[in-house]
Design an enzyme around this catalytic site. Sequence first.
Site, PDB file in Angstrom:
ATOM      1  CG  LEU A  52      45.660   6.077  -4.144  1.00  0.00           C
ATOM      2  CD1 LEU A  52      46.914   5.297  -4.545  1.00  0.00           C
ATOM      3  CD2 LEU A  52      45.758   7.509  -4.648  1.00  0.00           C
ATOM      4  CB  SER A  53      39.361   2.927  -4.721  1.00  0.00           C
ATOM      5  OG  SER A  53      38.259   2.403  -5.426  1.00  0.00           O
ATOM      6  N   PRO A  54      38.861   4.875  -7.501  1.00  0.00           N
ATOM      7  CG  PRO A  54      38.818   4.211  -9.745  1.00  0.00           C
ATOM      8  CD  PRO A  54      39.654   4.136  -8.500  1.00  0.00           C
TER       9      PRO A  54
END
Length: 198
Positions: free
Chosen positions: A11-13
């Site tokens: 989920l990390s940008p």
Amino acid sequence: MSQIDYYFATLSPYCYLAGLRLEAVAEKHGATINYKPFDIIAAFSRTGGKPPKERHVSRIEYRAQELPRQARKLGMPFHLQPAHWPTNGAPAAYAFIAAQNAGGGDLGLLAHAITRSVWADERDIAQDDVIRACLTEAGFDPGLADSGLLEGAETYARNLEEAVERGVFGAPFYIVGDQRFWGQDRIADLDLHLAGEL
């Protein structure tokens, strides 16, 4: 030969913005990458951090400037508020672990396809069809989306415990020996370290 332990979150940008630069650095130095997907939200609470929505307004505002700025700098499409975030990142992580165990595809491309699906394509990585598309793109059997779920969950949990024990508090996080590098903007430093210059 050096080994890079890469702790990343589906989920990390910032893992998305890392693109495939880690893989290019590893290839340049003949290093191997040990991919370790982990639960970044759980790690925040274990290491003194907070999920984005719970942070002080000054941090929220800075993040809202910094992410699009970094995306523009890298020439990458990016949505600050994608349609399907937050979502459940675990199913994609389990599929990644199944692919890692099965072999036959490109793990770097798979990690990028998953994070790109969230932050550029605005797709829900908790959905089976999205996970299957990512697996296919990276050269893996799309059926891996439905296999090894128990093993995936166990590995995912172990990766979190190991991450906390090794001082990981964010993502992307790279460890080589006793040297730790946090953030997509530290890949250049990792490159210099592997070259013996830092």
